[in-house]
Design a protein around this motif. Structure first.
Motif, mmCIF file in Angstrom:
data_model
loop_
_atom_site.group_PDB
_atom_site.id
_atom_site.type_symbol
_atom_site.label_atom_id
_atom_site.label_comp_id
_atom_site.label_asym_id
_atom_site.label_seq_id
_atom_site.Cartn_x
_atom_site.Cartn_y
_atom_site.Cartn_z
ATOM 1 N N PRO A 97 25.171 73.482 75.680
ATOM 2 C CA PRO A 97 25.535 72.493 76.881
ATOM 3 C C PRO A 97 24.398 72.634 77.847
ATOM 4 O O PRO A 97 24.146 71.732 78.504
ATOM 5 N N SER A 101 22.622 69.503 79.400
ATOM 6 C CA SER A 101 22.588 69.281 80.990
ATOM 7 C C SER A 101 21.004 68.999 81.482
ATOM 8 O O SER A 101 20.882 68.577 82.279
ATOM 9 N N SER A 140 28.665 66.971 69.585
ATOM 10 C CA SER A 140 28.193 66.406 70.653
ATOM 11 C C SER A 140 27.672 65.084 70.957
ATOM 12 O O SER A 140 27.036 64.541 72.066
#
Length: 988
Positions: A97, A101, A140
């Motif tokens: 993650p 980001s 993802s």
């Protein structure tokens, strides 16, 4: 550690201080962070700050660097500080993650730092302890948000790119197959989707999260991943879809994007960095090179890639933004040419002429930005010229490599074509030397490219083209520029002349080199930074020349100008003014080191002036150490000066101590961490020059501070600290015992023995304690010492630890003040029968593996066990005499490794080239500081003869005891034992 506002604020302060211009503030912040590392949750807090958009980018960047470095140090569990398992699990859960980001252009640098940390974790944990990572990445991916997709692909690339440089192992292939089974299909579908989006008629109509720049970044990452996944072996999935990737009836994706044009993806003409399109094409060239070399039987599209790359090169301009692309493209063509089996593609005369005219010649010429760099950033000009790297490939280097590749197949043709250009360029220069100097510059580069057939960065050109007379060209076209008055020729031509000497130094005779050395010494005084630097670089490499492993130049050769060279070098170094500028040019300090090593004792009349200048430079750069290479060469220079001057003039030792104690104290007091390992090595070297009979008071005063825990916490200090303690114990063990410092040293031993990185130094320290401290002092501590060692033996010890333990065992047995019965008594005192278990389970199973260097001591130690132990010829340990005897005979009968010779120190030192050996961030050894290694078996020359005589002596001492044991051994290994007995009989 909890993520409270207070802790986050404190962590922010520490991280921002790590990039402070104030060295003291930096060191304090680094120390605070090191102390915080041990707290659970600490690295999670660092990640929290890195991903927070509200935090200042300087702090986030410092946090990214810190996270990467901390992970590399601590994740493997070799350091005292350990990352808690719960923290490891939490960090791994956050990394993907966080990488996603950071997928925007604004956070690309941050993403690369975290990616490096992630890559290191994956190296250790993936796939066995991070099995879900690949599925997490695949799940993802999205069809329309390429900010997310780029974060996912960047994460995958950071994990898989390490495969490119790894050696083939079953574990590696299992990991790759694990990934391929999960990753190939979604990867292929995404590549297909991105290609369709990029080929759409109106890129401006793309949604915000699928913009052209984002898609270009996606394409680049997909191409890089194609390289990663293909780097070890051709994936079956890629082989099945080779036509889609490389081309078949239709142009394949990779071939298509060599020709694809999007002006907005190229960057501006005056950009130095490559734009997205240049990066994409450069990566495709790398893949074409890989497939040409490894998968040529499948890569039937090679010819179309050669045509595509050739046509692309003829369209590329001269801007620096295209340099990396030109370099990769030429490297691909070079590889195809060198393969030899595609000769027909290139052999036509018009093709070879076109290569020379349209590729080699334009890329050999100096460009405007290089002239500007020569004037405005001379250090970068020198580094790019001398230290080619994949990040800073120059067109000249790439064109030179391409020329040499063509020469392998078409030597005469290329030589003739290029000679024609050289003649024309020199005629152009002769018409107007001041205006047409660039023509001569290009001519010299062309000559160098066709004259050299083999070279290394360390040794220069090692073989030349017989069709080119290098020495004649030097005399006719280069020598005049070398001796020209300052300002009479363009400074770049002066540098070319010096560099010609540097390149072809092995082709000139010693007399020719001696005749040009004074000219190089003159150029050291040049006001031009590049000229004076190249003069130093060339002097250093000339003095490094070896003929049959012997230095070509002796102290007699350099005596006339050694001092002048050094003073000119010091003047150039000191011009820097600030600590950072003084240390900027490590080439100057490397030349200083080489001159001192070559001039040796001939510097004795001038050594005080040289020492003063070196100490002043050391003092300045200690204010803010910034260049590890410069630091290493500076301390090597000091160390070499001490060594050679004190060898011939022992009385000079006090002068060196007087000059160096003050700076040493300043460095230690101000905790200049980068210099402390060097200072301890210098202090150890000075102490070792004192007689071995007493410990001078000035060093006695050091022993208390040398036990400070904070010094031993720095990994880089440990080798030098152990060395200085060994020197202190040899000279002043009673003083150290009287001061109650043995317990402190044993505490340090306990700390070191628990560390996989430092356990070798634990053995060195405890061996010195047993050798120099009275056994009556050591006896009460001995069971504890062995219990600590045994605990390590039970916790998956490394092969190195086992070897060190065998050496230690033999070392103790060899010491006449300690001896084998002490060893047996201590071990059986810990636990009855422990000596026998240890002997058979660890010692005798590893004696054959002992290195040649350590074999002598092990042989002597085993001999003394057999001949000086009473306990070994009595029950219950009598049963072990025969296995020890047979292990000793096996050592004698093993073939010697003829590649190993014990090099003389002089031989070692003239080979000294720290840059080639590579630096270690934690500890860099000073090669000049160690003059000799102490041999604890110095009285024994022939170990086999020693064993025969000692066994004969013991047999006479204890009649009837050894004969039955030797007979028992003969029953086990008759030939080995009888051979030894014959040897013993023949040798008295």
């Amino acid at each position: 550690m909890q993520a409270t506002p207070e802790t986050l604020s404190l962590l922010t302060t520490y991280l921002s201080s790590t990039v402070s211009p104030d060295a003291h503030a930096r060191r304090n912040a680094e120390e605070s962070l090191r102390q915080a590392e041990a707290q659970q949750g600490f690295l999670l807090l660092v990640l929290e700050l890195v991903k927070a958009d509200s935090v200042d980018m300087v702090v986030r960047q410092a946090g990214g660097v810190y996270f990467k470095n901390a992970v590399k140090r601590l994740w493997g569990g070799d350091e005292e500080t350990q990352i808690a398992p719960a923290d490891k699990t939490a960090i791994k859960a956050q990394l993907v993650p966080v990488m996603i980001s950071l997928g925007t252009p604004q956070t690309a640098r941050l993403q690369s730092q975290i990616g490096e940390g992630l890559s290191h974790i994956a190296t250790l944990d993936f796939p066995n302890e991070w099995e879900g990572l690949c599925d997490e990445l695949v799940n993802s991916l999205t069809p329309d948000n390429f900010v997310i997709n780029n974060g996912v692909l960047a994460t995958a690339h950071s994990i898989f790119k390490r495969w490119r440089s790894q050696f083939r192992t079953n574990e590696l292939y299992a990991e790759i197959n694990f990934v391929l089974s999960r990753f190939c299909q979604p990867y292929y579908q995404l590549f297909q989707h991105v290609d369709q989006l990029l080929q759409s008629s109106n890129p401006q109509s793309l949604p915000a999260n699928s913009s052209l720049p984002l898609l270009a970044q996606t394409l680049l990452l997909l191409i890089q991943l194609f390289h990663d996944l293909s780097s070890q072996d051709l994936p079956p999935f890629f082989e099945d879809h080779i036509s889609e990737f490389m081309g078949g009836e239709q142009q394949g994706w990779l071939r298509k994007y060599l020709d694809w044009e999007r002006q907005e993806l190229k960057g501006h003409d005056d950009d130095e960095a490559p734009g997205p399109l240049q990066k994409i094409r450069a990566s495709i060239c790398e893949i074409a090179e890989l497939y040409a070399q490894k998968y040529s039987d499948v890569f039937t599209q090679l010819g179309t890639f050669v045509d595509g790359v050739w046509n692309m090169l003829t369209r590329i301009g001269t801007g620096t933004r295209d340099d990396v692309l030109v370099s990769r493209a030429l490297r691909f063509l070079s590889v195809v040419v060198k393969m030899g089996n595609h000769r027909a593609m290139f052999q036509a005369p018009e093709t070879l002429n076109a290569f020379c005219e349209k590729i080699i010649l334009p890329n050999m010429a100096i460009r405007e930005h290089e002239e500007e760099m020569f004037e405005d950033d001379p250090m970068e000009y020198i580094r790019r010229d001398l230290e080619p790297s994949t990040e800073s490939d120059t067109r000249r280097q790439a064109a030179t490599e391409f020329t040499r590749a063509l020469m392998e197949l078409f030597e005469k043709e290329i030589t003739d074509i290029v000679k024609g250009y050289i003649t024309a360029l020199l005629q152009e220069y002769a018409k107007n030397p001041s205006e047409n100097w660039k023509s001569k510059d290009t001519a010299i580069y062309l000559l160098t490219s066709i004259a050299s057939r083999g070279s290394t960065q360390q040794l220069g050109v090692t073989s030349t083209n017989v069709l080119v007379d290098v020495v004649e060209f030097f005399g006719s076209n280069v020598f005049a520029d070398l001796q020209a008055a300052p300002g009479s020729v363009h400074p770049i031509l002066t540098v070319d002349a010096i560099k010609f000497l540097h390149t072809f130094r092995n082709q000139l005779t010693k007399d020719q080199l001696v005749s040009v050395l004074p000219l190089l010494v003159q150029h050291l005084a040049s006001d031009n930074y590049v000229i004076s630097s190249y003069a130093a670089i060339t002097i250093e490499r000339i003095l490094f020349i070896k003929v049959e492993r012997q230095a070509l130049f002796t102290q007699a050769d350099v005596r006339p100008f050694a001092e002048n060279i050094l003073m000119a070098l010091f003047a150039n170094i000191e011009k820097g003014g600030t600590p950072e500028k003084i240390a900027e040019n490590d080439y100057l300090m490397k030349c200083t080191m080489r001159v001192i090593i070559t001039a040796r004792q001939s510097l004795t009349p001038h050594y005080e002036g040289i020492l003063t200048r070196l100490v002043n430079i050391m003092g300045e750069i200690s204010k803010n150490p910034s260049n590890p290479k410069f630091n290493q060469y500076c301390f090597e220079s000091v160390s070499a000066l001490i060594r050679f001057v004190c060898e011939g003039s022992p009385a000079a030792l006090s002068t060196f101590e007087g000059a160096l104690f003050g700076p040493a104290q300043h460095i230690l007091t101000n905790d200049v961490a980068e210099f402390i390992p060097y200072i301890f090595q210098i202090l150890a070297q000075l102490l070792e020059l004192h007689p071995p009979t007493s410990l001078p008071e000035s060093y006695q005063a050091l022993t208390g501070p040398l036990l400070s825990a904070s010094l031993w916490e720095q990994r880089g200090n440990i080798p030098a600290l152990v060395r200085i303690w060994k020197a202190c114990l040899l000279r002043g063990a009673p003083t150290i015992v009287a001061a109650g410092q043995v317990q402190g040293l044993l505490g340090i031993f306990q700390r070191l023995v628990g560390s996989k990185i430092n356990d070798v130094f634990a053995f060195e320290l405890v061996q010195a304690l047993y050798e120099f401290v009275s056994i009556d002092v050591m006896r009460p501590f001995s069971q504890t010492v062995f219990v600590l060692l045994l605990n390590r033996l039970q916790s998956k010890p490394s092969a190195q630890f086992n070897h060190c333990f065998v050496y230690f065992f033999a070392f103790i047995a060899n010491l006449d003040t300690v001896g084998p019965d002490f060893l047996i008594g201590v071990l059986d005192g810990v636990q009855p029968g422990l000596f026998g278990n240890l002997l058979t389970g660890v010692i005798l199973s590893n004696t054959q593996k002992v290195t040649i260097r350590n074999r002598k001591l092990v042989e002597v130690g085993l001999t003394k066990m057999l001949t000086k132990s009473d306990k070994l010829v009595e029950a219950p340990n009598k049963q072990f005499w025969v296995p020890i005897f047979l292990a000793l005979l096996d050592l004698f009968t093993l073939p010697q490794d003829i590649t190993y010779t014990n090099p003389t120190v002089d031989g070692d030192l003239t080979e000294l080239d720290p840059e080639e050996a590579g630096f270690q961030s934690s500890f860099s050894k000073l090669g000049a500081s160690e003059t000799s290694v102490r041999d604890p078996t110095g009285g024994v020359t022939d170990t086999k003869a020693f064993a025969a005589k000692e066994l004969a002596r013991r047999s006479a001492e204890r009649p009837g005891v050894l004969s039955p044991l030797i007979a028992e051994a003969s029953n086990v290994e008759k030939d080995t034992v009888s051979g030894f007995l014959q040897f013993a009989s023949a040798n008295g």
